[in-house]
Each structure stands twice: as C-alpha cells, then as structure tokens.
Design a protein around this motif. Structure first.
Motif, PDB file in Angstrom:
ATOM      1  N   ARG A   1       0.844  -1.313  -0.053  1.00  0.00           N
ATOM      2  CA  ARG A   1       0.005  -0.117  -0.005  1.00  0.00           C
ATOM      3  C   ARG A   1       0.849   1.217  -0.023  1.00  0.00           C
ATOM      4  NH1 ARG A   1      -5.425   1.007   1.250  1.00  0.00           N
ATOM      5  NH2 ARG A   1      -5.940   3.182   0.708  1.00  0.00           N
ATOM      6  N   SER A   2       2.170   1.343   0.692  1.00  0.00           N
ATOM      7  CA  SER A   2       3.033   2.513   0.829  1.00  0.00           C
ATOM      8  C   SER A   2       3.469   2.623  -0.649  1.00  0.00           C
ATOM      9  CB  SER A   2       4.009   2.067   1.639  1.00  0.00           C
ATOM     10  OG  SER A   2       3.416   1.928   3.124  1.00  0.00           O
TER      11      SER A   2
ATOM     12  N   SER B   1       9.434  14.182  -5.542  1.00  0.00           N
ATOM     13  CA  SER B   1       8.226  13.761  -4.915  1.00  0.00           C
ATOM     14  C   SER B   1       8.243  12.472  -4.473  1.00  0.00           C
ATOM     15  CB  SER B   1       7.010  13.700  -5.982  1.00  0.00           C
ATOM     16  OG  SER B   1       5.750  13.470  -5.505  1.00  0.00           O
ATOM     17  N   TRP B   2       8.893  11.570  -5.027  1.00  0.00           N
ATOM     18  CA  TRP B   2       9.129   9.973  -4.223  1.00  0.00           C
ATOM     19  C   TRP B   2       9.757   9.956  -3.265  1.00  0.00           C
ATOM     20  CZ3 TRP B   2       7.051   5.492  -6.273  1.00  0.00           C
ATOM     21  CH2 TRP B   2       7.507   4.197  -5.527  1.00  0.00           C
TER      22      TRP B   2
ATOM     23  N   VAL C   1       6.231   5.405   1.014  1.00  0.00           N
ATOM     24  CA  VAL C   1       7.083   4.379   1.203  1.00  0.00           C
ATOM     25  C   VAL C   1       8.429   4.660   2.112  1.00  0.00           C
ATOM     26  CG1 VAL C   1       8.548   4.800  -0.986  1.00  0.00           C
ATOM     27  CG2 VAL C   1       8.638   2.743  -0.170  1.00  0.00           C
ATOM     28  N   GLN C   2       8.351   5.921   2.024  1.00  0.00           N
ATOM     29  CA  GLN C   2       9.563   6.644   3.017  1.00  0.00           C
ATOM     30  C   GLN C   2       9.130   6.612   4.423  1.00  0.00           C
ATOM     31  OE1 GLN C   2      12.352   7.127   1.554  1.00  0.00           O
ATOM     32  NE2 GLN C   2      11.484   7.399  -0.603  1.00  0.00           N
ATOM     33  N   VAL C   3       7.817   6.827   4.494  1.00  0.00           N
ATOM     34  CA  VAL C   3       7.219   6.738   6.060  1.00  0.00           C
ATOM     35  C   VAL C   3       7.285   5.223   6.526  1.00  0.00           C
ATOM     36  CG1 VAL C   3       5.197   7.158   7.644  1.00  0.00           C
ATOM     37  CG2 VAL C   3       5.851   8.828   5.841  1.00  0.00           C
ATOM     38  N   ALA C   4       7.068   4.361   5.695  1.00  0.00           N
ATOM     39  CA  ALA C   4       7.141   2.832   5.763  1.00  0.00           C
ATOM     40  C   ALA C   4       8.632   2.567   6.370  1.00  0.00           C
ATOM     41  CB  ALA C   4       6.478   2.151   4.866  1.00  0.00           C
TER      42      ALA C   4
ATOM     43  N   SER D   1      12.391   0.085  -2.882  1.00  0.00           N
ATOM     44  CA  SER D   1      11.889   1.460  -2.964  1.00  0.00           C
ATOM     45  C   SER D   1      12.762   2.304  -4.021  1.00  0.00           C
ATOM     46  CB  SER D   1      11.653   2.023  -1.702  1.00  0.00           C
ATOM     47  OG  SER D   1      13.114   2.281  -1.171  1.00  0.00           O
ATOM     48  N   ILE D   2      13.813   2.046  -4.348  1.00  0.00           N
ATOM     49  CA  ILE D   2      14.555   2.836  -5.145  1.00  0.00           C
ATOM     50  C   ILE D   2      14.549   2.340  -6.727  1.00  0.00           C
ATOM     51  CG2 ILE D   2      16.200   3.345  -3.420  1.00  0.00           C
ATOM     52  CD1 ILE D   2      18.248   1.619  -4.861  1.00  0.00           C
ATOM     53  N   MET D   3      13.691   0.959  -6.832  1.00  0.00           N
ATOM     54  CA  MET D   3      13.579   0.706  -8.270  1.00  0.00           C
ATOM     55  C   MET D   3      12.901   1.709  -9.215  1.00  0.00           C
ATOM     56  SD  MET D   3      15.520  -1.835  -8.263  1.00  0.00           S
ATOM     57  CE  MET D   3      16.382  -2.957  -7.237  1.00  0.00           C
ATOM     58  N   PRO D   4      11.655   2.218  -8.649  1.00  0.00           N
ATOM     59  CA  PRO D   4      10.997   2.969  -9.772  1.00  0.00           C
ATOM     60  C   PRO D   4      11.686   4.186 -10.020  1.00  0.00           C
ATOM     61  CG  PRO D   4       9.650   2.485  -7.751  1.00  0.00           C
ATOM     62  CD  PRO D   4      11.080   1.906  -7.353  1.00  0.00           C
TER      63      PRO D   4
END
Length: 254
Positions: free
Chosen positions: A48-49, A184-185, A203-206, A228-231
């Motif tokens: 979800r994150s 933004s990401w 994702v950063q908060v997660a 998380s860095i893949m996108p």
C-alpha cells in the motif's frame, strides 16, 4: 591525460555505486524470502505504501508540468502590465525557507480535513515556483517564428501553446518530469506529518517505521530500501538523456 580521466571516472563510479551494492547485498543477499516477508508483513503495509507513493509522485509530477508550464509560458509570452512584478514575486518565494511555510501549510490542510488523506499529500505539491522559473526561462528562448506561424493559421494563444509549444518541448518536459518525480518520491517530512494513518503512508514513512520501532528489522529495512529505489532508478534510466538536454535548453547554462 586520457588514462587519468578514465581512472578518475572509474574511481568516482565505484564510490557512487558502492552504497547501492551494499544496500542490495544486505537486503537481497539472503534470497527472495526477505522480499516475500516484506510484502506479507501486515503491520508494514509495504504494498500500500508503494502504491501511495506512486499515486502521489505521478499526480504531483503531472500537476506541476501542467500548472507550472502554463504559468511559465504566461510570464514569458503573454504581455501584460505587471508581468515583471509577478515574475520577481515568484522568484522571491524561492528564498523563503520551507520551514517557514510548513506550519501554515499544515494548518490549511488540517482545516480542510485532509490529514491522513491522499489529497493532503498531493495538492500542496501541485505547484512549484522553481519549475515556473525554469519553464519561463525556457519559453523565453523558444523560437517565436513557430508561434507566429500558428497565429497566422488562426490558432489562439492557448492553441499555440497546446499544439505547437508543448509538442516541440517534449524533451524539456521530460527532464523536468524526471526531477519532479524523484523529488516527490523521496519526500519524507511532509508525508510523515500528514499521513498519520498507516493506510496513507508513503514508502519513505514505511521505511522509517522499520528503523524507529522497538525491534528494528534491519534486514527488512535494507530490502525495503532496495525495492523502493527501483521505480526512480527505472524512471531515471528511461529519461536520463533528457536531463542533459533540459539543462542545456533551460537558459541556465551560461
């Protein structure tokens, strides 16, 4: 000199890639079981994150491209009495520290009932004074002959912008989109304050939840960081050639 140049580039590449190698090795070195645990951990809601970050980044990037390009084009091409004053006012806002506007922005978002709501994450980031400045600088140097040809064909100013200026500026739009998407990401402080419910975590908060919990899950943290860095790596690889082109066309290259 050529040998020294290649050696310097090799050393710089190794220093740049080393943290990523350590990250991927630490997070994925134990196999895909760690990644599976990452996405099946109900307390983390990592899927979800990722979705929330994607929605926020895409909407903010699209919104900034539309609104800031229109504002920049208006400042560059639409003649009106107070154009210079508006432009300098926009530039002046760049000198205001983010910390100064953080609390007023939170008060506004809270009064609208957008805390723990994706609207509270997306809407405040739909406009950027920096992007307005960059688009304005780009459109100042845009070939006026193309716009004049469109006007002779009966296009309105909006038609010229939509059908001539934008299609001939795709490279610059792509360059700005890459920068906006990555920024933004990677947002952390604003989502940390606004996304008070886990269903709206980015994702950063997660990731911060894995780091600051009473029982730190270091392996999951590295795996989550690697995923998380893949996108943003994918976006950068696909559009990185436009970054150099955008820098040379922005009017800031001297």
């Amino acid at each position: 000199m050529r040998v020294l140049r290649w050696v310097a580039l090799l050393v710089a590449s190794v220093l740049f890639l080393l943290p990523f190698v350590v990250l991927v090795r630490s997070g994925l070195g134990t196999g895909w079981s760690t990644v599976t645990a990452l996405f099946t951990d109900t307390g983390l809601s990592f899927t979800r994150s990722l979705l929330n970050s994607t929605v926020v980044a895409v909407l903010q990037t699209a919104g900034q491209l539309v609104l800031c390009s229109m504002a920049g084009y208006g400042l560059a091409r639409v003649p009106y009495r107070h154009a210079s004053f508006v432009f300098y006012a926009v530039v002046a806002t760049l000198m205001v520290p983010t910390a100064v506007t953080f609390l007023p922005a939170f008060v506004v978002v809270s009064s609208l009932g957008w805390v723990s709501d994706l609207r509270g994450l997306v809407v405040p980031g739909l406009f950027s004074a920096l992007n307005v400045f960059l688009f304005r600088q780009y459109f100042v140097d845009f070939p006026a002959a193309l716009e004049d040809a469109g006007r002779l064909d009966g296009l309105s100013r909006w038609g010229v912008f939509r059908r001539i200026v934008v299609p001939n500026s795709k490279g610059y739009f792509a360059a700005v989109a890459v920068i906006d998407f990555i920024a933004s990401w990677n947002q952390f402080l604003w989502p940390l304050v606004i996304a008070q419910d886990s269903s709206t975590w980015t994702v950063q908060v997660a990731l911060s939840g894995l780091l600051t919990s009473q029982n730190p899950k270091v392996t999951l943290l590295f795996a989550a960081a690697a995923v998380s860095i893949m996108p943003i790596v994918l976006v950068f690889v696909l559009l990185q050639r436009h970054l150099v082109r955008g820098a040379t066309e922005s009017g800031l290259n001297g």
